[in-house]
Scaffold this motif. Structure first.
Motif, PDB file in Angstrom:
ATOM      1  N   VAL A   1      12.184  37.320 -28.406  1.00 34.64           N
ATOM      2  CA  VAL A   1      13.285  36.438 -28.038  1.00 34.64           C
ATOM      3  C   VAL A   1      12.724  35.045 -27.794  1.00 34.64           C
ATOM      4  O   VAL A   1      13.235  34.055 -28.300  1.00 34.64           O
ATOM      5  CB  VAL A   1      14.014  36.960 -26.781  1.00 34.64           C
ATOM      6  N   LEU A   2      11.667  34.986 -27.025  1.00 31.53           N
ATOM      7  CA  LEU A   2      10.971  33.728 -26.785  1.00 31.53           C
ATOM      8  C   LEU A   2       9.611  33.881 -27.457  1.00 31.53           C
ATOM      9  O   LEU A   2       8.725  34.553 -26.921  1.00 31.53           O
ATOM     10  CB  LEU A   2      10.811  33.458 -25.290  1.00 31.53           C
ATOM     11  N   GLU A   3       9.443  33.314 -28.637  1.00 29.19           N
ATOM     12  CA  GLU A   3       8.224  33.514 -29.403  1.00 29.19           C
ATOM     13  C   GLU A   3       7.008  32.943 -28.696  1.00 29.19           C
ATOM     14  O   GLU A   3       7.074  31.872 -28.103  1.00 29.19           O
ATOM     15  CB  GLU A   3       8.359  32.860 -30.780  1.00 29.19           C
ATOM     16  N   ALA A   4       5.921  33.679 -28.769  1.00 31.34           N
ATOM     17  CA  ALA A   4       4.663  33.197 -28.202  1.00 31.34           C
ATOM     18  C   ALA A   4       4.194  31.995 -29.006  1.00 31.34           C
ATOM     19  O   ALA A   4       4.364  31.945 -30.222  1.00 31.34           O
ATOM     20  CB  ALA A   4       3.623  34.306 -28.267  1.00 31.34           C
ATOM     21  N   GLN A   5       3.628  31.034 -28.330  1.00 28.99           N
ATOM     22  CA  GLN A   5       3.160  29.832 -28.989  1.00 28.99           C
ATOM     23  C   GLN A   5       1.642  29.867 -29.097  1.00 28.99           C
ATOM     24  O   GLN A   5       1.003  30.785 -28.616  1.00 28.99           O
ATOM     25  CB  GLN A   5       3.611  28.591 -28.204  1.00 28.99           C
TER      26      GLN A   5
ATOM     27  N   LEU B   1      18.036  29.463 -19.346  1.00 26.99           N
ATOM     28  CA  LEU B   1      18.209  30.636 -20.182  1.00 26.99           C
ATOM     29  C   LEU B   1      19.653  31.104 -20.110  1.00 26.99           C
ATOM     30  O   LEU B   1      20.219  31.224 -19.026  1.00 26.99           O
ATOM     31  CB  LEU B   1      17.283  31.763 -19.722  1.00 26.99           C
ATOM     32  N   GLY B   2      20.213  31.385 -21.252  1.00 29.30           N
ATOM     33  CA  GLY B   2      21.575  31.892 -21.298  1.00 29.30           C
ATOM     34  C   GLY B   2      21.616  33.369 -20.955  1.00 29.30           C
ATOM     35  O   GLY B   2      20.590  34.058 -20.900  1.00 29.30           O
TER      36      GLY B   2
ATOM     37  N   ALA C   1      18.207  40.135 -22.876  1.00 24.73           N
ATOM     38  CA  ALA C   1      17.275  40.631 -23.895  1.00 24.73           C
ATOM     39  C   ALA C   1      15.857  40.761 -23.382  1.00 24.73           C
ATOM     40  O   ALA C   1      15.088  41.571 -23.876  1.00 24.73           O
ATOM     41  CB  ALA C   1      17.299  39.684 -25.099  1.00 24.73           C
ATOM     42  N   ILE C   2      15.485  39.989 -22.358  1.00 24.17           N
ATOM     43  CA  ILE C   2      14.097  40.029 -21.881  1.00 24.17           C
ATOM     44  C   ILE C   2      13.949  40.593 -20.473  1.00 24.17           C
ATOM     45  O   ILE C   2      12.835  40.759 -19.995  1.00 24.17           O
ATOM     46  CB  ILE C   2      13.466  38.609 -21.915  1.00 24.17           C
TER      47      ILE C   2
END
Length: 138
Positions: free
Chosen positions: A105-109, A123-124, A130-131
């Motif tokens: 959902v929140l891609e690792a950078q 965050l919505g 989702a997380i």
């Protein structure tokens, strides 16, 4: 652009990973994409898989001098039977595909990446739900 890169790889074209026009190497990729593939451990693009989709371009600032782990050297090496990619990329691909967490959902950078501009984020409800059950590593 890097002048030695342009002299070594004079052929210009559209990089299939980032979709920008640039000097392409023997893998058919531009220098920033080769560096990003190694930094992000992007096994799909390292192996040149047909299902690999284009990736967004991010601003990256060079790391430690002499750190060859994120260099822009070609991915495929000449062998007796043609060109081949190292076995470690197949191992990375299997691990990435076996990850039970599903799509992020929140891609690792990239490790050590910091924002150029700080922006307050909220965050919505869909993202939170989702997380919410994921374990936090470390």
């Amino acid at each position: 652009m890097c002048r030695p890169w342009a002299r070594k790889y004079p052929e210009r074209g559209v990089c299939p990973r980032c979709r920008h026009e640039a000097h392409l190497n023997t893998d058919g990729l531009c220098k920033p994409c080769l560096t990003a593939i190694r930094a992000e451990e992007d096994a799909e693009w390292a192996l040149g898989l047909e299902e690999a989709r284009p990736r967004p371009v991010q601003l990256t600032v060079g790391g430690t001098y002499g750190d060859r782990s994120v260099s822009s050297r070609p991915l495929r090496r000449p062998t007796k039977n043609g060109l081949s990619v190292g076995v470690e990329w197949w191992t990375k691909l299997r691990k990435q595909r076996a990850d039970p967490a599903g799509p992020p959902v929140l891609e690792a950078q990239v490790h050590g990446q910091i924002p150029l501009f700080t922006v307050p984020r909220v965050l919505g409800d869909a993202t939170v739900s989702a997380i919410v059950g994921r374990p936090v590593a470390g």
